[in-house]
Scaffold this motif. Structure first.
Motif, PDB file in Angstrom:
ATOM      1  N   ILE A  38     -19.647 -19.694  -9.667  1.00 36.53           N
ATOM      2  CA  ILE A  38     -20.023 -20.811 -10.642  1.00 36.53           C
ATOM      3  C   ILE A  38     -19.024 -20.306 -11.822  1.00 36.53           C
ATOM      4  N   THR A  39     -18.340 -21.247 -12.288  1.00 42.65           N
ATOM      5  CA  THR A  39     -17.495 -21.168 -13.720  1.00 42.65           C
ATOM      6  C   THR A  39     -18.457 -21.924 -14.545  1.00 42.65           C
ATOM      7  N   HIS A  40     -18.370 -21.451 -15.792  1.00 39.35           N
ATOM      8  CA  HIS A  40     -18.871 -22.167 -16.836  1.00 39.35           C
ATOM      9  C   HIS A  40     -17.940 -23.512 -17.260  1.00 39.35           C
ATOM     10  N   GLY A  41     -16.702 -22.970 -17.853  1.00 37.72           N
ATOM     11  CA  GLY A  41     -15.860 -24.101 -17.992  1.00 37.72           C
ATOM     12  C   GLY A  41     -16.036 -24.921 -19.470  1.00 37.72           C
ATOM     13  N   ASN A  42     -17.051 -24.484 -20.295  1.00 38.04           N
ATOM     14  CA  ASN A  42     -17.328 -25.042 -21.412  1.00 38.04           C
ATOM     15  C   ASN A  42     -17.777 -23.955 -22.537  1.00 38.04           C
ATOM     16  N   LEU A  43     -17.452 -22.532 -22.445  1.00 35.68           N
ATOM     17  CA  LEU A  43     -17.727 -21.513 -23.478  1.00 35.68           C
ATOM     18  C   LEU A  43     -17.190 -21.760 -24.630  1.00 35.68           C
ATOM     19  N   ASN A  44     -18.235 -21.943 -25.528  1.00 37.14           N
ATOM     20  CA  ASN A  44     -17.951 -22.228 -27.052  1.00 37.14           C
ATOM     21  C   ASN A  44     -19.104 -21.644 -27.744  1.00 37.14           C
ATOM     22  N   PRO A  45     -19.165 -21.543 -29.134  1.00 37.41           N
ATOM     23  CA  PRO A  45     -19.975 -21.040 -29.863  1.00 37.41           C
ATOM     24  C   PRO A  45     -21.269 -21.804 -29.873  1.00 37.41           C
ATOM     25  N   SER A  46     -21.342 -23.275 -29.573  1.00 34.56           N
ATOM     26  CA  SER A  46     -22.530 -24.090 -29.316  1.00 34.56           C
ATOM     27  C   SER A  46     -23.249 -23.764 -28.007  1.00 34.56           C
ATOM     28  N   ASN A  47     -22.524 -23.015 -27.202  1.00 36.71           N
ATOM     29  CA  ASN A  47     -23.144 -22.566 -25.985  1.00 36.71           C
ATOM     30  C   ASN A  47     -23.485 -21.085 -25.820  1.00 36.71           C
ATOM     31  N   ILE A  48     -23.587 -20.448 -27.130  1.00 36.30           N
ATOM     32  CA  ILE A  48     -24.223 -19.131 -27.231  1.00 36.30           C
ATOM     33  C   ILE A  48     -25.248 -19.052 -27.980  1.00 36.30           C
ATOM     34  N   ILE A  49     -26.451 -18.602 -27.839  1.00 34.12           N
ATOM     35  CA  ILE A  49     -27.652 -18.428 -28.700  1.00 34.12           C
ATOM     36  C   ILE A  49     -27.711 -16.899 -28.752  1.00 34.12           C
ATOM     37  N   ILE A  50     -27.812 -16.529 -30.318  1.00 33.63           N
ATOM     38  CA  ILE A  50     -28.137 -15.181 -30.627  1.00 33.63           C
ATOM     39  C   ILE A  50     -29.705 -15.098 -30.951  1.00 33.63           C
ATOM     40  N   SER A  51     -30.294 -14.512 -30.142  1.00 33.53           N
ATOM     41  CA  SER A  51     -31.842 -14.401 -30.377  1.00 33.53           C
ATOM     42  C   SER A  51     -32.245 -13.625 -31.574  1.00 33.53           C
ATOM     43  N   GLN A  52     -33.534 -13.746 -31.964  1.00 34.29           N
ATOM     44  CA  GLN A  52     -33.677 -12.846 -33.098  1.00 34.29           C
ATOM     45  C   GLN A  52     -33.743 -11.498 -33.219  1.00 34.29           C
ATOM     46  N   GLY A 105     -33.881 -18.232 -32.288  1.00 31.76           N
ATOM     47  CA  GLY A 105     -32.600 -17.661 -32.860  1.00 31.76           C
ATOM     48  C   GLY A 105     -31.822 -18.744 -33.286  1.00 31.76           C
ATOM     49  N   LYS A 106     -30.378 -18.286 -33.194  1.00 30.72           N
ATOM     50  CA  LYS A 106     -29.623 -19.340 -33.460  1.00 30.72           C
ATOM     51  C   LYS A 106     -28.214 -19.542 -32.873  1.00 30.72           C
ATOM     52  N   SER A 107     -27.821 -20.640 -32.768  1.00 30.90           N
ATOM     53  CA  SER A 107     -26.540 -20.698 -31.849  1.00 30.90           C
ATOM     54  C   SER A 107     -25.548 -19.898 -32.689  1.00 30.90           C
ATOM     55  N   LEU A 108     -24.285 -19.425 -31.899  1.00 28.46           N
ATOM     56  CA  LEU A 108     -23.408 -18.929 -32.694  1.00 28.46           C
ATOM     57  C   LEU A 108     -22.548 -19.545 -33.496  1.00 28.46           C
ATOM     58  N   SER A 109     -22.353 -21.004 -33.222  1.00 28.01           N
ATOM     59  CA  SER A 109     -21.841 -22.045 -34.183  1.00 28.01           C
ATOM     60  C   SER A 109     -22.799 -21.846 -35.672  1.00 28.01           C
ATOM     61  N   GLU A 110     -23.895 -21.974 -35.453  1.00 27.15           N
ATOM     62  CA  GLU A 110     -24.698 -21.812 -36.748  1.00 27.15           C
ATOM     63  C   GLU A 110     -24.452 -20.558 -37.531  1.00 27.15           C
ATOM     64  N   LEU A 111     -24.430 -19.441 -36.740  1.00 31.39           N
ATOM     65  CA  LEU A 111     -24.228 -18.105 -37.395  1.00 31.39           C
ATOM     66  C   LEU A 111     -22.827 -18.240 -38.038  1.00 31.39           C
ATOM     67  N   LEU A 112     -21.796 -18.598 -37.336  1.00 25.12           N
ATOM     68  CA  LEU A 112     -20.685 -18.621 -37.953  1.00 25.12           C
ATOM     69  C   LEU A 112     -20.376 -19.404 -39.101  1.00 25.12           C
ATOM     70  N   PRO A 117     -15.226 -37.262 -32.335  1.00 28.83           N
ATOM     71  CA  PRO A 117     -13.994 -36.725 -33.036  1.00 28.83           C
ATOM     72  C   PRO A 117     -14.087 -36.348 -34.553  1.00 28.83           C
ATOM     73  N   ASN A 118     -15.026 -37.081 -35.021  1.00 29.28           N
ATOM     74  CA  ASN A 118     -15.089 -36.899 -36.678  1.00 29.28           C
ATOM     75  C   ASN A 118     -16.245 -35.796 -37.072  1.00 29.28           C
ATOM     76  N   GLN A 119     -16.857 -35.106 -35.894  1.00 33.44           N
ATOM     77  CA  GLN A 119     -17.827 -34.165 -36.243  1.00 33.44           C
ATOM     78  C   GLN A 119     -17.061 -32.975 -36.958  1.00 33.44           C
ATOM     79  N   THR A 120     -18.008 -32.456 -37.790  1.00 26.80           N
ATOM     80  CA  THR A 120     -17.462 -31.231 -38.656  1.00 26.80           C
ATOM     81  C   THR A 120     -17.536 -29.955 -37.720  1.00 26.80           C
ATOM     82  N   GLY A 121     -16.757 -28.893 -38.142  1.00 25.94           N
ATOM     83  CA  GLY A 121     -16.912 -27.543 -37.617  1.00 25.94           C
ATOM     84  C   GLY A 121     -15.755 -27.488 -36.340  1.00 25.94           C
ATOM     85  N   ILE A 122     -15.715 -26.379 -35.630  1.00 28.28           N
ATOM     86  CA  ILE A 122     -14.645 -26.338 -34.572  1.00 28.28           C
ATOM     87  C   ILE A 122     -15.339 -27.071 -33.316  1.00 28.28           C
ATOM     88  N   GLN A 123     -14.317 -27.781 -32.804  1.00 25.00           N
ATOM     89  CA  GLN A 123     -14.801 -28.646 -31.589  1.00 25.00           C
ATOM     90  C   GLN A 123     -14.373 -27.763 -30.198  1.00 25.00           C
TER      91      GLN A 123
END
Length: 294
Positions: free
Chosen positions: A132-146, A94-101, A167-173
């Motif tokens: 257990i807490t996640h602490g880093n939930l963001n679009p890169s940590n969510i995968i949407i399967s096919q 599948g794709k990460s949520l960041s890729e889909l967005l 800090p110079n990477q593209t997209g929402i950090q």
């Protein structure tokens, strides 16, 4: 690149690099015998002997094994090859949520977004039940399967993992998804995950972050600005989000953790009820510590 370990359970061929950060590398690999695809995570070669990083990798593995949930990517275990340790995960096609967005042409139906959120919440509820807490939930940590199912990855990362981002990477950090109390130096807890879910939900529905920040500024300055800005009403930016749903997300985004939902289970109930909640101005909240300087 191949691993021909004496243990045939750990015999893999590296297919390609999926992700590389300053400290870690993630590979797509195939098992020699079963021909099954898996994901391997290891420490970058120049840091492979660092005991703290190896402890971190082992901690991610232990938490992953503990989290047996349909919406959390399965962790299979760990093995060593040469002087490096590798954690083995299921490969989710599948794709990460960041890729889909990143694909602005995609229009996401509210019902589908709610289905995604429901699965994500189930995964986080299971984690919180286990302490257990996640602490880093963001679009890169969510995968949407096919087949459209959400899977959470990234459990066990350090609290300030966003500090290692370019800090110079593209997209929402990832920093923009951190709860205010975590950004201000606190430890993540269930309330912090609820805040991150709120940012995530707003982004999926509206295609942008919940605040009007100046993107010419550094990422830390943008985060500071977000703590002092009101949440943008979707109507004002031309997004057709049901009022009840906006009100639920708005409650997740309270600066004061005690004004958010008291648990992810209660947030899930609110999404199921589809009842509008009274919206109070975010400015009535007060950050619990001084905003750090850049």
């Amino acid at each position: 690149m191949s691993f021909d370990s004496s243990n045939q359970d750990h015999a893999y061929t590296i297919i390609k690099t999926l992700h590389r950060s300053r400290l870690f590398v993630v590979y797509l690999a195939k098992h020699f015998i079963s021909q099954e695809y898996v994901v391997l995570k290891t420490i970058d070669s120049q840091f492979a002997s660092d005991p703290r990083l190896n402890e971190r990798l082992e901690n991610e593995m232990r938490l992953g094994i503990k989290l047996n949930c349909p919406h959390v990517r399965k962790t299979r275990g760990m093995f060593s090859e040469g002087n490096k340790n590798y954690v083995v995960y299921d490969y989710i096609e599948g794709k990460s949520l960041s890729e889909l967005l990143e694909n602005v042409s995609i229009s996401l139906a509210t019902d589908m977004v709610l289905q995604w959120l429901d699965g994500i919440l189930d995964g986080i509820i299971t984690a919180h039940y286990l302490g257990i807490t996640h602490g880093n939930l963001n679009p890169s940590n969510i995968i949407i399967s096919q087949d459209g199912k959400p899977y959470i990855i990234g459990f066990g990362k350090p609290v300030q993992d966003w500090m290692n981002e370019d800090p110079n990477q593209t997209g929402i950090q990832a920093l923009m998804f951190a709860a205010p109390e975590v950004f201000l130096g606190g430890q993540p807890d269930p309330a912090a995950d609820i805040y991150s879910i709120g940012v995530l939900a707003y982004l999926i529905l509206c295609g942008k972050l919940p605040w009007a920040v100046d993107h010419r500024h550094s990422i830390h300055t943008q985060k500071q600005e977000s703590l002092l800005k009101p949440v943008l009403d979707p109507e004002f930016i031309g997004r057709n989000v049901p009022r009840w749903l906006y009100s639920v997300i708005h409650k997740c985004l309270r600066i004061d953790p005690q004004r958010r939902f008291l648990s992810v289970a209660l947030l899930k109930e609110a999404l199921s009820a589809k009842q509008e909640i009274r919206i109070e101005p975010i400015q009535t909240d007060t950050p619990s510590a001084d905003i750090p300087e850049t």
